[in-house]
Motif scaffolding. Structure first.
Motif, PDB file in Angstrom:
ATOM      1  N   HIS A 182      -6.389  -2.238   6.884  1.00  0.00           N
ATOM      2  CA  HIS A 182      -7.309  -3.046   5.922  1.00  0.00           C
ATOM      3  C   HIS A 182      -8.600  -2.505   5.882  1.00  0.00           C
ATOM      4  O   HIS A 182      -9.167  -2.379   7.183  1.00  0.00           O
TER       5      HIS A 182
ATOM      6  N   ALA B  87     -11.157  -3.859   5.767  1.00  0.00           N
ATOM      7  CA  ALA B  87     -12.394  -5.045   6.521  1.00  0.00           C
ATOM      8  C   ALA B  87     -12.163  -4.664   8.045  1.00  0.00           C
ATOM      9  O   ALA B  87     -12.851  -5.000   8.622  1.00  0.00           O
TER      10      ALA B  87
ATOM     11  N   TYR C 157     -14.664  -1.888   8.235  1.00  0.00           N
ATOM     12  CA  TYR C 157     -15.817  -2.659   8.106  1.00  0.00           C
ATOM     13  C   TYR C 157     -16.334  -3.491   9.328  1.00  0.00           C
ATOM     14  O   TYR C 157     -17.443  -3.308   9.601  1.00  0.00           O
ATOM     15  N   ALA C 158     -15.431  -4.161   9.721  1.00  0.00           N
ATOM     16  CA  ALA C 158     -15.729  -4.841  11.281  1.00  0.00           C
ATOM     17  C   ALA C 158     -16.159  -3.846  12.336  1.00  0.00           C
ATOM     18  O   ALA C 158     -17.226  -4.321  13.174  1.00  0.00           O
TER      19      ALA C 158
ATOM     20  N   SER D 196      -4.852  -9.995   6.372  1.00  0.00           N
ATOM     21  CA  SER D 196      -5.634 -11.261   5.902  1.00  0.00           C
ATOM     22  C   SER D 196      -5.181 -12.505   6.667  1.00  0.00           C
ATOM     23  O   SER D 196      -5.464 -13.446   6.549  1.00  0.00           O
TER      24      SER D 196
ATOM     25  N   ALA E  46     -17.474  -9.757   9.272  1.00  0.00           N
ATOM     26  CA  ALA E  46     -16.335  -8.876   8.721  1.00  0.00           C
ATOM     27  C   ALA E  46     -15.561  -9.901   8.083  1.00  0.00           C
ATOM     28  O   ALA E  46     -14.571  -9.577   7.346  1.00  0.00           O
TER      29      ALA E  46
ATOM     30  N   TYR F 268     -16.627 -10.321   4.618  1.00  0.00           N
ATOM     31  CA  TYR F 268     -16.013  -8.983   3.862  1.00  0.00           C
ATOM     32  C   TYR F 268     -14.523  -9.169   3.662  1.00  0.00           C
ATOM     33  O   TYR F 268     -14.307  -8.737   2.547  1.00  0.00           O
ATOM     34  N   ALA F 269     -13.774  -9.522   4.637  1.00  0.00           N
ATOM     35  CA  ALA F 269     -12.525  -9.384   4.426  1.00  0.00           C
ATOM     36  C   ALA F 269     -12.059 -10.246   3.161  1.00  0.00           C
ATOM     37  O   ALA F 269     -11.158  -9.865   2.422  1.00  0.00           O
TER      38      ALA F 269
ATOM     39  N   ASP G 273     -13.351  -8.304  -0.048  1.00  0.00           N
ATOM     40  CA  ASP G 273     -12.326  -6.881  -0.437  1.00  0.00           C
ATOM     41  C   ASP G 273     -10.891  -7.541  -0.835  1.00  0.00           C
ATOM     42  O   ASP G 273     -10.536  -6.992  -1.888  1.00  0.00           O
ATOM     43  N   THR G 274     -10.299  -8.317  -0.047  1.00  0.00           N
ATOM     44  CA  THR G 274      -9.121  -8.685  -0.545  1.00  0.00           C
ATOM     45  C   THR G 274      -8.867  -9.545  -1.633  1.00  0.00           C
ATOM     46  O   THR G 274      -8.250  -9.379  -2.521  1.00  0.00           O
TER      47      THR G 274
ATOM     48  N   THR H   9     -10.075   1.100  -2.622  1.00  0.00           N
ATOM     49  CA  THR H   9     -11.463   0.726  -2.431  1.00  0.00           C
ATOM     50  C   THR H   9     -12.324   1.725  -2.463  1.00  0.00           C
ATOM     51  O   THR H   9     -12.065   2.693  -1.565  1.00  0.00           O
TER      52      THR H   9
END
Lengths: 126, 126, 126, 126
Positions: free
Chosen positions: C43, C45, C48-49, D10, D45, D48-49, D52-53, D71
């Motif tokens: 993912h 994210a 990103y994390a 997620s 994050a 952010y998740a 993005d999701t 993305t």
């Protein structure tokens, strides 16, 4: 920064503000050949100049006396090429923080959204 | 796009490319009053114009015949105000994808890094 | 924030810092199914994390006693999908301003650059 | 991707979609200690998740059969720290291009806007 005031670079682009309020601005540029790239499309930097200047225009009237602002960063996304007509840039202040402000601009060409931008500005007392 | 070719908006900014290679470009702007905002600082849109044009300059020589590119988005971050001297913008292509390219620009003023930018470009055959 | 310290969300991602110095950090995540989306790709994210946490890791050792930092914004660009192996995130502080810092992260998966990120951080004394 | 479907990462974040329509999604995360950083604030994050999701969730129903999306980049800006309650992320598709889509997300915590994000997605047929 009323319409007509000399602004150096903004004059080069031909930007005219039709509205400046605390937290909001609206600027217009009439497309001309000078503003185009070799492919007969308005240069992305012209739209950028409208957004960055529009963000400053919307933010300045919110500052306290003696305060100044500086662009930290701006991201601009392009949707459609601009070839003729007017470009209108509307900007809103979405976050009015003590030291960092956040603004968004939407640019339209004859009714079509052609670009959107978001920017962070540092607010400080020199 | 050799130095001296008329480029519409880039001419307004006074941008001259001193180097264009596949995946790299180097452009220079000499600071003048026309490029400044009312606070006697070079307008952020001038630095943006150097980055966006420099990214196109670095990407074009990598395209196949008949291909074109268009800016998807650019983010530019500002570090220091520019008041005089030359601004140099160096751009590198960091990801040369089939349909999306990614480039970064670094802008220096008399040796000091004053801004950095990153951009995504769509590559397509019209 | 030495390796092994409980970090809440970073633990969820399995991030381990192998190096934290003033202005630099290096973190590693081992890919597992928990970190993937339904298409069997890590993912975005998670990457990103790593970047956001890595930026904090590189910036904290540069702060004065009593100072704190907060993320203003981060942009991350993705180049390649990640499916297995380790992801390494290296972060550098490129601008160490009084009130705003700027950092960049590069993420590699088994040697290939898979993403790059840039972020602005506010530095303040609560 | 209906609410309740296993989604790997997620699920780690605890994201539940309450609404997915073509061009729009709405997701919710209930704040828990697992999602926080060492300063007792929800990790950036996590937000952010959600964005993005949520962008993928809003875009997928607009794709033709056989199309996929990836993305290209996302920028997220943070306004306020989140410590408790629910975070709601609403996402809108603002530009539905043939090969590049543009989406924006707004994240609210108990009514307050805490972050905004914008992203570019590549749309393609593998």
């Amino acid at each position: 920064m009323p319409s007509g005031t000399p602004q150096g670079f903004s004059d080069l682009v031909g930007l005219e503000f039709t509205d400046i309020e605390p937290g909001y601005s609206r600027g217009v540029v009439e497309v001309s050949d000078d503003l185009k790239n070799p492919h007969d499309v308005v240069h992305g930097a012209v739209l950028y100049a409208m957004a960055d200047t529009g963000m400053g225009g919307a933010l300045y009237p919110k500052l306290d006396e003696g305060q100044r602002c500086a662009t930290i960063e701006v991201k601009i996304s392009y949707f459609e090429p601009v070839r003729s007509g007017d470009v209108i840039c509307e900007t809103d202040l979405l976050r009015d923080g003590k030291s960092v402000a956040y603004l968004e601009s939407e640019l339209r060409n004859d009714g079509t959204v052609v670009a959107r931008a978001s920017g962070s500005y540092s607010v400080f007392t020199p």
